[in-house]
Design a protein around this motif. Structure first.
Motif, PDB file in Angstrom:
ATOM      1  N   ASP A  97      -9.027  42.012  -1.943  1.00  0.00           N
ATOM      2  CA  ASP A  97      -9.271  40.565  -1.949  1.00  0.00           C
ATOM      3  C   ASP A  97     -10.736  40.262  -1.630  1.00  0.00           C
ATOM      4  O   ASP A  97     -11.345  39.367  -2.230  1.00  0.00           O
ATOM      5  N   GLY A  98     -11.302  40.978  -0.648  1.00  0.00           N
ATOM      6  CA  GLY A  98     -12.699  40.755  -0.301  1.00  0.00           C
ATOM      7  C   GLY A  98     -13.628  41.088  -1.447  1.00  0.00           C
ATOM      8  O   GLY A  98     -14.565  40.327  -1.753  1.00  0.00           O
ATOM      9  N   LEU A  99     -13.391  42.217  -2.104  1.00  0.00           N
ATOM     10  CA  LEU A  99     -14.239  42.612  -3.223  1.00  0.00           C
ATOM     11  C   LEU A  99     -14.043  41.698  -4.430  1.00  0.00           C
ATOM     12  O   LEU A  99     -14.993  41.442  -5.190  1.00  0.00           O
ATOM     13  N   THR A 100     -12.823  41.195  -4.631  1.00  0.00           N
ATOM     14  CA  THR A 100     -12.577  40.248  -5.720  1.00  0.00           C
ATOM     15  C   THR A 100     -13.344  38.959  -5.498  1.00  0.00           C
ATOM     16  O   THR A 100     -13.935  38.396  -6.435  1.00  0.00           O
ATOM     17  N   VAL A 118      -8.170  32.127  10.833  1.00  0.00           N
ATOM     18  CA  VAL A 118      -8.798  31.332   9.771  1.00  0.00           C
ATOM     19  C   VAL A 118     -10.309  31.164   9.943  1.00  0.00           C
ATOM     20  O   VAL A 118     -11.029  31.081   8.943  1.00  0.00           O
ATOM     21  N   PRO A 119     -10.856  31.114  11.186  1.00  0.00           N
ATOM     22  CA  PRO A 119     -12.316  30.978  11.269  1.00  0.00           C
ATOM     23  C   PRO A 119     -13.086  32.237  10.884  1.00  0.00           C
ATOM     24  O   PRO A 119     -14.315  32.203  10.812  1.00  0.00           O
ATOM     25  N   VAL A 120     -12.392  33.344  10.631  1.00  0.00           N
ATOM     26  CA  VAL A 120     -13.087  34.599  10.343  1.00  0.00           C
ATOM     27  C   VAL A 120     -13.813  34.520   9.009  1.00  0.00           C
ATOM     28  O   VAL A 120     -14.995  34.854   8.905  1.00  0.00           O
ATOM     29  N   GLU A 121     -13.124  34.067   7.944  1.00  0.00           N
ATOM     30  CA  GLU A 121     -13.738  34.004   6.616  1.00  0.00           C
ATOM     31  C   GLU A 121     -13.296  32.728   5.927  1.00  0.00           C
ATOM     32  O   GLU A 121     -12.122  32.387   5.928  1.00  0.00           O
ATOM     33  N   LEU A 122     -14.229  32.008   5.332  1.00  0.00           N
ATOM     34  CA  LEU A 122     -13.976  30.656   4.836  1.00  0.00           C
ATOM     35  C   LEU A 122     -12.920  30.619   3.736  1.00  0.00           C
ATOM     36  O   LEU A 122     -11.935  29.883   3.840  1.00  0.00           O
ATOM     37  N   THR A 123     -13.105  31.374   2.678  1.00  0.00           N
ATOM     38  CA  THR A 123     -12.220  31.280   1.520  1.00  0.00           C
ATOM     39  C   THR A 123     -10.799  31.706   1.864  1.00  0.00           C
ATOM     40  O   THR A 123      -9.826  30.993   1.555  1.00  0.00           O
ATOM     41  N   TRP A 160     -16.097  38.666  -3.804  1.00  0.00           N
ATOM     42  CA  TRP A 160     -17.512  38.986  -4.030  1.00  0.00           C
ATOM     43  C   TRP A 160     -17.835  39.069  -5.518  1.00  0.00           C
ATOM     44  O   TRP A 160     -18.827  38.502  -5.990  1.00  0.00           O
ATOM     45  N   LEU A 161     -16.972  39.761  -6.273  1.00  0.00           N
ATOM     46  CA  LEU A 161     -17.238  39.998  -7.696  1.00  0.00           C
ATOM     47  C   LEU A 161     -17.080  38.728  -8.527  1.00  0.00           C
ATOM     48  O   LEU A 161     -17.910  38.447  -9.408  1.00  0.00           O
ATOM     49  N   ASN A 162     -16.030  37.947  -8.269  1.00  0.00           N
ATOM     50  CA  ASN A 162     -15.707  36.810  -9.128  1.00  0.00           C
ATOM     51  C   ASN A 162     -16.333  35.495  -8.691  1.00  0.00           C
ATOM     52  O   ASN A 162     -16.407  34.559  -9.495  1.00  0.00           O
ATOM     53  N   VAL A 163     -16.749  35.415  -7.416  1.00  0.00           N
ATOM     54  CA  VAL A 163     -17.299  34.153  -6.915  1.00  0.00           C
ATOM     55  C   VAL A 163     -18.774  34.289  -6.543  1.00  0.00           C
ATOM     56  O   VAL A 163     -19.624  33.575  -7.074  1.00  0.00           O
ATOM     57  N   MET A 164     -19.080  35.234  -5.660  1.00  0.00           N
ATOM     58  CA  MET A 164     -20.435  35.287  -5.124  1.00  0.00           C
ATOM     59  C   MET A 164     -21.460  35.786  -6.133  1.00  0.00           C
ATOM     60  O   MET A 164     -22.557  35.225  -6.237  1.00  0.00           O
ATOM     61  N   ILE A 165     -21.139  36.837  -6.881  1.00  0.00           N
ATOM     62  CA  ILE A 165     -22.123  37.372  -7.824  1.00  0.00           C
ATOM     63  C   ILE A 165     -22.474  36.349  -8.913  1.00  0.00           C
ATOM     64  O   ILE A 165     -23.652  36.053  -9.120  1.00  0.00           O
ATOM     65  N   PRO A 166     -21.498  35.771  -9.625  1.00  0.00           N
ATOM     66  CA  PRO A 166     -21.894  34.795 -10.650  1.00  0.00           C
ATOM     67  C   PRO A 166     -22.481  33.509 -10.089  1.00  0.00           C
ATOM     68  O   PRO A 166     -23.307  32.865 -10.746  1.00  0.00           O
ATOM     69  N   ALA A 167     -22.091  33.122  -8.876  1.00  0.00           N
ATOM     70  CA  ALA A 167     -22.581  31.861  -8.316  1.00  0.00           C
ATOM     71  C   ALA A 167     -23.956  31.999  -7.674  1.00  0.00           C
ATOM     72  O   ALA A 167     -24.782  31.081  -7.769  1.00  0.00           O
ATOM     73  N   ARG A 222     -25.583  43.290   0.093  1.00  0.00           N
ATOM     74  CA  ARG A 222     -25.422  43.170   1.539  1.00  0.00           C
ATOM     75  C   ARG A 222     -24.346  42.140   1.880  1.00  0.00           C
ATOM     76  O   ARG A 222     -23.496  42.366   2.747  1.00  0.00           O
ATOM     77  N   LEU A 223     -24.354  40.998   1.183  1.00  0.00           N
ATOM     78  CA  LEU A 223     -23.354  39.966   1.434  1.00  0.00           C
ATOM     79  C   LEU A 223     -21.955  40.458   1.078  1.00  0.00           C
ATOM     80  O   LEU A 223     -20.979  40.138   1.761  1.00  0.00           O
ATOM     81  N   GLY A 224     -21.849  41.253   0.013  1.00  0.00           N
ATOM     82  CA  GLY A 224     -20.555  41.811  -0.353  1.00  0.00           C
ATOM     83  C   GLY A 224     -19.998  42.729   0.717  1.00  0.00           C
ATOM     84  O   GLY A 224     -18.789  42.748   0.972  1.00  0.00           O
ATOM     85  N   GLY A 225     -20.870  43.509   1.351  1.00  0.00           N
ATOM     86  CA  GLY A 225     -20.435  44.368   2.447  1.00  0.00           C
ATOM     87  C   GLY A 225     -19.875  43.569   3.610  1.00  0.00           C
ATOM     88  O   GLY A 225     -18.857  43.956   4.216  1.00  0.00           O
ATOM     89  N   TYR A 226     -20.506  42.438   3.931  1.00  0.00           N
ATOM     90  CA  TYR A 226     -20.004  41.596   5.014  1.00  0.00           C
ATOM     91  C   TYR A 226     -18.641  41.013   4.669  1.00  0.00           C
ATOM     92  O   TYR A 226     -17.735  40.955   5.523  1.00  0.00           O
ATOM     93  N   ILE A 227     -18.469  40.573   3.437  1.00  0.00           N
ATOM     94  CA  ILE A 227     -17.180  40.005   3.033  1.00  0.00           C
ATOM     95  C   ILE A 227     -16.082  41.061   3.121  1.00  0.00           C
ATOM     96  O   ILE A 227     -14.968  40.798   3.597  1.00  0.00           O
ATOM     97  N   LEU A 228     -16.372  42.279   2.684  1.00  0.00           N
ATOM     98  CA  LEU A 228     -15.395  43.371   2.753  1.00  0.00           C
ATOM     99  C   LEU A 228     -14.985  43.647   4.193  1.00  0.00           C
ATOM    100  O   LEU A 228     -13.790  43.733   4.519  1.00  0.00           O
ATOM    101  N   LEU A 229     -15.963  43.780   5.093  1.00  0.00           N
ATOM    102  CA  LEU A 229     -15.659  44.089   6.491  1.00  0.00           C
ATOM    103  C   LEU A 229     -14.860  42.977   7.153  1.00  0.00           C
ATOM    104  O   LEU A 229     -13.887  43.235   7.878  1.00  0.00           O
TER     105      LEU A 229
END
Length: 311
Positions: free
Chosen positions: A30-33, A237-242, A35-42, A206-213
């Motif tokens: 889920d974290g990598l998805t 819920v406060p750990v990660e926004l999405t 990153w790949l589908n939201v953060m990279i294109p945005a 680097r941001l993708g690594g944080y989302i994964l962790l």
């Protein structure tokens, strides 16, 4: 203390990965998805293009005509206005990244950079309208109302920092820091493009690594949570926004409570984005204005929600 906490979380997550792969694998996926589908294109295109603008030194030229107005209304230089606009449009953590880059390129002062951290780091309009209003709140509250409430809270934070914290003095002369820039105005177009692209990929990786962790941390805490599932949801819920917004939407809470919690979490941003912000700042700018503003923003949005219901 930070190293001890890091060691604890590393050992904790390693045991979770080894003992419970069935729960860890979906969380990592889920974290990598995300990153790949939201953060990279945005974010990646903006990171590359803004890097090119920084290397060529054209930001001031583009925004100089509006300088008197933005300085009077927002207390910002032309370069600071650029950070504000891109941070508003692109969302977390673009504002912090641009404030850092412009500071080390000696285009804004440290004071202005930290002032920008207090109100230019927010969720993007696209995220708010599509994911928060549409997917999570099912359009039961209009996207324009949600945007106005969040922008109103951000405006109050900006006024607080500008006139209370910085006493109206947000723009100061930029002093040379002695940093050696990676490119200069004489560099070839190819060099500028290469440096901008590589810097963009370095930041987004680097941001993708944080989302994964943080996705793994959220799954780990949820699995071992000793109390009721509802308190586990509220704690994680406060750990990660999405993922936090998704968990609120699926929770058994009454709809109004879901609405309040979703708005407060969006204003706060989450611990993962806080870690991403600290990462892109690279200890050049203080994280304290950002953390303070996010806490203040959360309190203000709650107050605005209560007032809007009364009115």
């Amino acid at each position: 203390m930070k190293q001890k906490l890091l060691l604890f979380f590393c050992i904790y997550l390693l045991f979770f990965l080894l003992l419970h792969p069935a729960e860890a694998l979906p969380a990592a996926r889920d974290g990598l998805t995300l990153w790949l589908n939201v953060m990279i294109p945005a974010l990646l295109p903006f990171l590359i293009l803004t890097g090119i603008l920084l290397k060529t030194g054209n930001i001031r030229k583009l925004l100089n005509p509006a300088a008197p107005l933005t300085k009077k209304l927002l207390g910002l230089s032309p370069a600071g206005t650029y950070v504000f606009l891109l941070g508003l449009l692109c969302g977390y953590p673009m504002g912090a990244k641009l404030a850092h880059d412009l500071y080390i390129n000696q285009q804004i002062s440290r004071r202005e950079g930290e002032y920008l951290l207090s109100f230019s780091c927010n969720a993007s309009p696209a995220f708010i309208l599509s994911y928060l209003a549409g997917d999570c709140l099912k359009n039961r509250i209009s996207g324009s109302r949600i945007m106005l409430l969040l922008l109103g809270a951000d405006l109050i934070c900006m006024l607080f920092f500008r006139f209370i914290v910085y006493h109206g003095h947000t723009v100061s002369s930029v002093k040379s820091t002695g940093e050696k820039k990676e490119t200069s105005g004489q560099d070839s177009t190819g060099v500028i493009l290469d440096v901008s692209i590589m810097n963009g990929f370095e930041t987004i990786t680097r941001l993708g690594g944080y989302i994964l962790l943080f996705s793994l941390i959220c799954a780990c805490v949820s699995y071992y949570w000793p109390l009721s599932p509802l308190t586990g949801i509220l704690f994680t819920v406060p750990v990660e926004l999405t993922t936090g917004l998704h968990r609120i939407a699926l929770s058994p809470l009454a709809w109004k409570k879901q609405y309040y919690l979703s708005m407060m979490l969006t204003a706060f941003g989450g611990l993962c984005i806080m870690a991403q912000t600290e990462s892109v700042l690279e200890n050049r700018l203080s994280l304290i204005p950002y953390v303070t503003s996010k806490c203040l923003n959360t309190a203000v949005i709650l107050l605005l929600l209560v007032l809007s219901d009364i009115i």
